[in-house]
Design a protein around this motif. Structure first.
Motif, PDB file in Angstrom:
ATOM      1  N   GLN A  44       5.285  -5.552 -16.417  1.00 25.25           N
ATOM      2  CA  GLN A  44       6.267  -4.553 -15.995  1.00 25.25           C
ATOM      3  C   GLN A  44       5.811  -3.828 -14.733  1.00 25.25           C
ATOM      4  OE1 GLN A  44       6.399  -2.544 -19.827  1.00 25.25           O
ATOM      5  NE2 GLN A  44       8.562  -3.129 -20.088  1.00 25.25           N
ATOM      6  N   VAL A  45       4.519  -3.517 -14.636  1.00 27.99           N
ATOM      7  CA  VAL A  45       3.991  -2.853 -13.446  1.00 27.99           C
ATOM      8  C   VAL A  45       4.119  -3.783 -12.242  1.00 27.99           C
ATOM      9  CG1 VAL A  45       1.913  -1.915 -12.361  1.00 27.99           C
ATOM     10  CG2 VAL A  45       2.442  -1.331 -14.733  1.00 27.99           C
ATOM     11  N   GLU A  95      -4.077  -0.067  -8.020  1.00 22.62           N
ATOM     12  CA  GLU A  95      -4.247   1.194  -7.291  1.00 22.62           C
ATOM     13  C   GLU A  95      -5.156   1.031  -6.075  1.00 22.62           C
ATOM     14  OE1 GLU A  95      -7.667   0.810  -9.990  1.00 22.62           O
ATOM     15  OE2 GLU A  95      -5.524   0.578 -10.303  1.00 22.62           O
ATOM     16  N   LEU A  96      -5.820  -0.113  -5.958  1.00 21.86           N
ATOM     17  CA  LEU A  96      -6.707  -0.375  -4.821  1.00 21.86           C
ATOM     18  C   LEU A  96      -5.978  -0.939  -3.603  1.00 21.86           C
ATOM     19  CD1 LEU A  96      -9.770  -1.984  -6.649  1.00 21.86           C
ATOM     20  CD2 LEU A  96      -9.537   0.361  -5.798  1.00 21.86           C
ATOM     21  N   VAL A 145       5.429   5.868  -8.435  1.00 28.04           N
ATOM     22  CA  VAL A 145       4.846   4.571  -8.790  1.00 28.04           C
ATOM     23  C   VAL A 145       3.486   4.784  -9.451  1.00 28.04           C
ATOM     24  CG1 VAL A 145       3.959   2.400  -7.853  1.00 28.04           C
ATOM     25  CG2 VAL A 145       6.123   3.327  -7.008  1.00 28.04           C
ATOM     26  N   GLN A 146       2.695   5.719  -8.932  1.00 33.72           N
ATOM     27  CA  GLN A 146       1.393   6.009  -9.536  1.00 33.72           C
ATOM     28  C   GLN A 146       1.557   6.475 -10.980  1.00 33.72           C
ATOM     29  OE1 GLN A 146      -0.424   8.805  -6.847  1.00 33.72           O
ATOM     30  NE2 GLN A 146      -1.075   7.204  -5.424  1.00 33.72           N
ATOM     31  N   ALA A 158       0.835  -1.207   0.000  1.00 35.04           N
ATOM     32  CA  ALA A 158       0.000   0.000   0.000  1.00 35.04           C
ATOM     33  C   ALA A 158       0.869   1.255   0.000  1.00 35.04           C
ATOM     34  CB  ALA A 158      -0.939  -0.006   1.204  1.00 35.04           C
ATOM     35  N   LEU A 159       1.963   1.229   0.746  1.00 39.78           N
ATOM     36  CA  LEU A 159       2.876   2.382   0.752  1.00 39.78           C
ATOM     37  C   LEU A 159       3.489   2.603  -0.626  1.00 39.78           C
ATOM     38  CD1 LEU A 159       4.703   1.951   4.181  1.00 39.78           C
ATOM     39  CD2 LEU A 159       3.104   3.769   3.531  1.00 39.78           C
ATOM     40  N   VAL A 160       3.879   1.522  -1.282  1.00 42.13           N
ATOM     41  CA  VAL A 160       4.447   1.638  -2.627  1.00 42.13           C
ATOM     42  C   VAL A 160       3.388   2.192  -3.580  1.00 42.13           C
ATOM     43  CG1 VAL A 160       5.368   0.338  -4.596  1.00 42.13           C
ATOM     44  CG2 VAL A 160       6.172  -0.168  -2.281  1.00 42.13           C
ATOM     45  N   ALA A 161       2.155   1.700  -3.474  1.00 39.13           N
ATOM     46  CA  ALA A 161       1.078   2.142  -4.365  1.00 39.13           C
ATOM     47  C   ALA A 161       0.749   3.615  -4.189  1.00 39.13           C
ATOM     48  CB  ALA A 161      -0.175   1.303  -4.126  1.00 39.13           C
TER      49      ALA A 161
END
Length: 178
Positions: A57-58, A88-89, A44-45, A36-39
């Protein structure tokens, strides 16, 4: 379009079932926290939104950023999320996973809003009282809210107990207007 929390629910439940099945609730909780922190990272977004990047790749980006912190099941979970365009969720998935975990462990999260800093003894006393009244273990998070003027406001899930001076003044104002 469905609410993000509604779309996130089946993924959170799937992760929860994997965690329970593997007796790895704490590990999954930590992995989802990290994911969640990475997202939520802006870079990253931007990469997730880049149409030039493939799903693989994502997914690889998330997996490489967390370099070895994810189990094989969690890596597969990330791949499924990217293939279904749901990466993204992750923050909502984590929140719902934690709610399921807390329910299983008999824990209730409490937000304590106070006008002033509370001592450790005051927080411990409040937690003890809440545990006695709810019959569950309470994990409290204290936040300072100067707008309360005095007292505290407790948020336990969808229940709010407002013992703040502001709430009492509002009740008095309503009574005087009647």
């Amino acid at each position: 379009m469905a609410e993000p929390s509604t779309v996130a629910r089946p993924y959170a439940e799937a992760a929860f079932r994997l965690a329970v099945g593997g007796n790895t609730l704490a590990k999954w909780s930590e992995m989802l926290r990290a994911l969640a922190l990475v997202a939520q990272d802006e870079r990253v977004q931007a990469a997730v939104a880049d149409p030039k990047l493939t799903d693989a790749q994502v997914a690889g980006l998330f997996i490489s950023v967390l370099g070895g912190q994810l189990s094989g099941e969690a890596e597969n979970f990330v791949r499924v999320l990217t293939e279904n365009r749901r990466i993204e969720l992750l923050p909502q998935i984590r929140t719902q996973f934690e709610a399921l975990k807390n329910e299983r462990e008999g824990v209730v999260e409490a937000e304590v809003h106070s006008a002033f800093e509370l001592s450790d003894a005051q927080v411990a006393d409040l937690v003890q009282r809440l545990e006695k009244s709810t019959g569950r273990k309470v994990r409290a998070q204290v936040r300072i809210d100067k707008e309360l003027i005095g007292g505290v406001k407790l948020v336990l899930g969808d229940k709010v107990i407002d013992g703040s001076a502001r709430a009492q003044l509002t009740v008095l104002e309503t009574a005087l207007k009647a």
